[in-house]
Design an enzyme around this catalytic site. Structure first.
Site, PDB file in Angstrom:
ATOM      1  N   GLU A  41       0.827  -1.249   0.056  1.00 49.00           N
ATOM      2  CA  GLU A  41       0.069  -0.085   0.076  1.00 49.00           C
ATOM      3  C   GLU A  41       1.063   1.392  -0.068  1.00 49.00           C
ATOM      4  O   GLU A  41       0.179   2.464  -0.117  1.00 49.00           O
ATOM      5  CB  GLU A  41      -0.779   0.054   1.398  1.00 49.00           C
ATOM      6  CG  GLU A  41      -0.177  -0.063   2.445  1.00 49.00           C
ATOM      7  CD  GLU A  41      -1.095   1.026   3.552  1.00 49.00           C
ATOM      8  OE1 GLU A  41      -2.338   1.264   3.376  1.00 49.00           O
ATOM      9  OE2 GLU A  41      -0.586   1.397   4.417  1.00 49.00           O
ATOM     10  N   ASN A  42       2.236   1.143   0.200  1.00 49.69           N
ATOM     11  CA  ASN A  42       3.004   2.467   0.402  1.00 49.69           C
ATOM     12  C   ASN A  42       4.041   2.347  -0.618  1.00 49.69           C
ATOM     13  O   ASN A  42       4.875   3.333  -0.627  1.00 49.69           O
ATOM     14  CB  ASN A  42       3.539   2.620   1.756  1.00 49.69           C
ATOM     15  CG  ASN A  42       2.584   2.385   2.875  1.00 49.69           C
ATOM     16  OD1 ASN A  42       2.353   1.756   3.636  1.00 49.69           O
ATOM     17  ND2 ASN A  42       1.963   3.529   3.013  1.00 49.69           N
ATOM     18  N   HIS A  69      -4.310   3.017   2.422  1.00 49.80           N
ATOM     19  CA  HIS A  69      -3.948   3.844   0.952  1.00 49.80           C
ATOM     20  C   HIS A  69      -4.146   3.299  -0.121  1.00 49.80           C
ATOM     21  O   HIS A  69      -3.824   3.674  -1.220  1.00 49.80           O
ATOM     22  CB  HIS A  69      -2.504   4.050   1.289  1.00 49.80           C
ATOM     23  CG  HIS A  69      -1.984   4.861   2.581  1.00 49.80           C
ATOM     24  ND1 HIS A  69      -2.604   6.138   2.651  1.00 49.80           N
ATOM     25  CD2 HIS A  69      -1.170   4.934   3.509  1.00 49.80           C
ATOM     26  CE1 HIS A  69      -2.240   6.746   3.701  1.00 49.80           C
ATOM     27  NE2 HIS A  69      -1.335   5.662   4.354  1.00 49.80           N
ATOM     28  N   HIS A 177       3.705  -0.152  10.325  1.00 48.30           N
ATOM     29  CA  HIS A 177       5.294  -0.147  10.082  1.00 48.30           C
ATOM     30  C   HIS A 177       6.437  -0.527  11.115  1.00 48.30           C
ATOM     31  O   HIS A 177       7.466  -0.291  10.923  1.00 48.30           O
ATOM     32  CB  HIS A 177       5.502   1.010   9.314  1.00 48.30           C
ATOM     33  CG  HIS A 177       4.788   1.339   8.247  1.00 48.30           C
ATOM     34  ND1 HIS A 177       5.037   2.393   7.107  1.00 48.30           N
ATOM     35  CD2 HIS A 177       3.594   0.736   7.659  1.00 48.30           C
ATOM     36  CE1 HIS A 177       4.198   2.276   6.148  1.00 48.30           C
ATOM     37  NE2 HIS A 177       3.146   1.497   6.550  1.00 48.30           N
TER      38      HIS A 177
END
Ligand code: FE2
Ligand code: FE2
Length: 257
Positions: A41-42, A69, A177
């Protein structure tokens, strides 16, 4: 028969993706991994593009999972409908593009992978993941099932782990994270880790330049988030599954600098 499944935490930015491309095949060889799920997603810091999704699959991911995201790069929308190898949280509204779980081939036969998103300290609009997962389990039947629960609160992730314990092969958390030191086999045999961490810059706040995050917390005007410079690490976990019982026999935390 044994099935070894590697889950990799949120890949952050161009440097995180490069680190994945450089190390994923080696990690898979080292741990004897048969199947690999990567949270993507990042890859664009917030969101990911179809090209980045392709790069993750080329690097050795069998399935990409997402999170809050998912919609930041709208060009991913048709890709979510067209590719069977990318999942977005299953408890997003059903009318949105893509799918939340799928069945994939492995050397030990078909396995299911599902992606869910939490609601504690996050967007309240997704459906209740504890209710949605009931239906997924019913639809999946007796296949081994692996779940990426993308959530902020450790309580929500632990509660989901215990809720599904004994009925799924493994559940891991993503989104914070930061890896947690609680990799374990739950009492009824489900492999579990509250958060598997990220794949991105070591000297950073969740992959972002520390000064940008500090400015945000100091209440200053902030610029668009940028990936921090410097070396990266890959974080994840390997879950070993006994395909006869579909339950987990071993969980190993993985960090590759
Ligand atoms: Fe993330
Ligand atoms: Fe997230």
């Amino acid at each position: 028969m044994e099935l070894r499944v590697l889950a990799v935490g949120d890949v952050v930015g161009v440097s995180g993706l490069k680190h994945l491309e450089k190390h994923l095949r080696g990690v898979k060889r080292l741990y004897g991994v048969d199947f690999c799920v990567v949270n993507g997603e990042n890859a664009s810091v917030v969101g990911l593009t179809p090209q980045q999704a392709d790069a993750m699959l080329d690097a050795g991911a069998d399935v990409i999972t997402l999170g809050n995201h998912t919609w930041n790069r709208r060009e991913i929308c048709p890709y979510l409908d067209d590719s069977a190898y990318i999942l977005r949280p299953a408890n997003f509204q059903p009318s949105l593009p893509g799918r939340g779980w799928g069945v994939f081939e492995t050397k030990a036969g078909p396995v299911a992978v599902a992606n869910l998103i939490g609601r504690c300290s996050m967007d309240f609009s997704p459906d209740n993941p504890f209710r949605v997962v009931d239906k997924i389990l019913k639809d999946v039947g007796d296949l081994p099932i692996f779940i990426d629960f993308h959530a902020e609160a450790t309580s929500e992730k632990l509660a989901m782990g215990y809720y599904l314990d004994g009925n799924i092969s493994a559940l891991w958390g993503t989104h914070t994270h930061v890896p947690t030191a609680d990799e374990q086999i739950l009492p009824h045999g489900t492999g579990y880790q509250t958060d598997i961490g990220m794949t991105g810059p070591v000297v950073s706040v969740l992959g972002v330049k520390p000064e940008q995050s500090i400015a945000l917390f100091r209440g200053e005007l902030t610029s668009r988030y940028e990936t921090a410079p410097g070396p990266c690490k890959l974080c994840g976990a390997v879950f070993t599954i006994d395909t006869k019982t579909r339950l987990c026999t071993k969980v190993e935390r993985v960090t590759v600098l």
